[in-house]
Motif scaffolding. Sequence first.
Motif, mmCIF file in Angstrom:
data_model
loop_
_atom_site.group_PDB
_atom_site.id
_atom_site.type_symbol
_atom_site.label_atom_id
_atom_site.label_comp_id
_atom_site.label_asym_id
_atom_site.label_seq_id
_atom_site.Cartn_x
_atom_site.Cartn_y
_atom_site.Cartn_z
ATOM 1 N N GLN A 122 0.842 -1.203 0.000
ATOM 2 C CA GLN A 122 0.000 0.000 0.000
ATOM 3 C C GLN A 122 0.877 1.253 0.000
ATOM 4 O O GLN A 122 0.615 2.212 -0.732
ATOM 5 C CB GLN A 122 -0.935 -0.029 1.218
ATOM 6 N N ASP B 283 0.891 4.172 -2.745
ATOM 7 C CA ASP B 283 0.573 5.566 -2.383
ATOM 8 C C ASP B 283 1.741 6.490 -2.732
ATOM 9 O O ASP B 283 1.546 7.606 -3.210
ATOM 10 C CB ASP B 283 0.278 5.672 -0.881
ATOM 11 N N LYS C 88 1.760 9.534 -5.453
ATOM 12 C CA LYS C 88 1.984 10.927 -5.042
ATOM 13 C C LYS C 88 3.179 11.547 -5.766
ATOM 14 O O LYS C 88 3.127 12.696 -6.187
ATOM 15 C CB LYS C 88 2.182 10.990 -3.521
#
Length: 586
Positions: A108, A112, A116
């Motif tokens: 995860q 992420d 980003k």
Amino acid sequence: MSITLQQLNDYDSARFVEALSGIYEHSPWIPERAAAQRPFASLAALKLALQTVVANASEAEQLALIRAHPELAGKAAIAGELTRESTGEQASAGLNRCTPEEFATLQQLNADYNAKFGFPFILAVKGPDGKGFTRQQIIATFSRRLKNCYADELAEDLRQIHRIAEIRLNDLFGYTPALGQQIMDWAEVIGAWSDDDDCLTCAYMTIAHRKTAVQLATWMREAGMEVTIDAVGNVTGRYLSDRPGAKTLMTGSHYDTVRNGGKYDGREGILLPIAVVKHLHARGERLPFNLEIIGFSEEEGVRFKSTFLGSNAIAGRFDLALLDKTDADGVTMRAALQDAGHDVSDIASIARNRDQVLGFVEVHIEQGPVLLERGLPVGIVSSIAGSCRYMVELGGVASHAGTTPMTMRKDAAAAAAEIILYVEQRCAQAPSLVGTVGQLQVPHGSVNVIPGTCRLSLDIRAADDSTRDQAVADILRQIDAICSRRNIDAKVELLMQAPAVPCAPRLMQQLSAAVERAGVPQFSLTSGAGHDAMAIAALTDVAMLFTRCGNGGISHNPLETMTADDAEVSAQVFLDFLRNFDVTAG
Ligand SMILES: [Zn+2]
């Protein structure tokens, strides 16, 4: 099989690039561009040359370098597609033994982070001491860095790549930063002794503090030094010269910490010279002067709200009236010292005789981001900034937030806001000048009342007193102007004023020469923080050597960090400085 720097310097370019092919992941252009700079004077110089190639590359090239790296515990790791170097590094951090929950968390975080920033998260999993992060530490670091902004993460990813390269180069050369690792290991031991259960706090004369003093004394003795613990708790080790009538060069720093502090602040400056003396002693090498290492007992002012207790005693400036000061539990300093077995009547005799002292050189972690930004392991302090602190109380009129028209208000907080912005703007006008409003209160404020009072603190520092004083004068004038325009009363109280301490050119030059001999560019910077050297400046000439601080330069915080390799460069510089120290220029 390891190679030597001499071999690497002698190779033709193709062989040089081939030898370093595994250092920067899938990026032969880095050694290619550094090849022409040979010969390298030291391994540190080679590392810096490679880092400089990356720093001077385009952002597209930097991103390509980052993207050439695998995700941590990512798809490539599972598919067995990693380079030999990456496989070993990820396995050493136990990333091939994740629990299902840890694996899911890392996947995860990878997703992420990529979403980003558009590039993978990179962490030198062998960590600052080369011994490796735990999976929990990796996940915590990952989560923390995910909150950063793009520019900071681009820079941090590149720094982590350089750290990975540094460790790979050490392996290639069969090189161990032995002094650096010794310093890190010792810092770990005393870093575990704390007044608090869950963080590092070592306040004056607590059990943890006294235990730390005894341990420092033991290490000093084992390193071949004569050791004493004085009446204020300073631990002094003397490495005696074999020359009759030799004078003394002093070094050291503090072993107390702030609340929830870092492991290296202060302590590096004690442990590093002990490691260096241990090295000299093991070789039977004496110096033409006595070397005195002082572990100052108190610098931070946590327990008795009074700073530099240890170094002031050495400088002969310990204020005996402080013995009546009490801590938060009402215990006087006198009682705390007596309880620890100290005789306060001996304090006056701690002062050193200035005729016997050759100078004082303090090694300290930078506690800021300047060396990190410059990509340099060490720097030489040119001046310790002088500071002054004020408390400003603004008085307006507290009136109804609904019924008082905007043109008829005397809003103390709005005046404070204008002052804060002026401080920020004015202090941006000189390189070493900094200004901070760290405290800001609206006492008894409420959501529906115009602020009638506002209190703010001012902390202004600069490398030289005239720069600081001009800024302070401008700020005080501006406070007057803002307040008279707004019909606000201003009370300004000076809390503290300490002059800047310039470092002694003769000591700075000798440190610079040692830095240069280590193959590292010389760089000097102002110390914005106060240090024991400020107090010792009342006794003798002072100088300071800073070691790069990792994690964005954070300090007075458990995230404070440095690497064993940077500690090693600092130790080698200090050792070389001692070996070449000019005893005649006292
Ligand atoms: Zn410190």
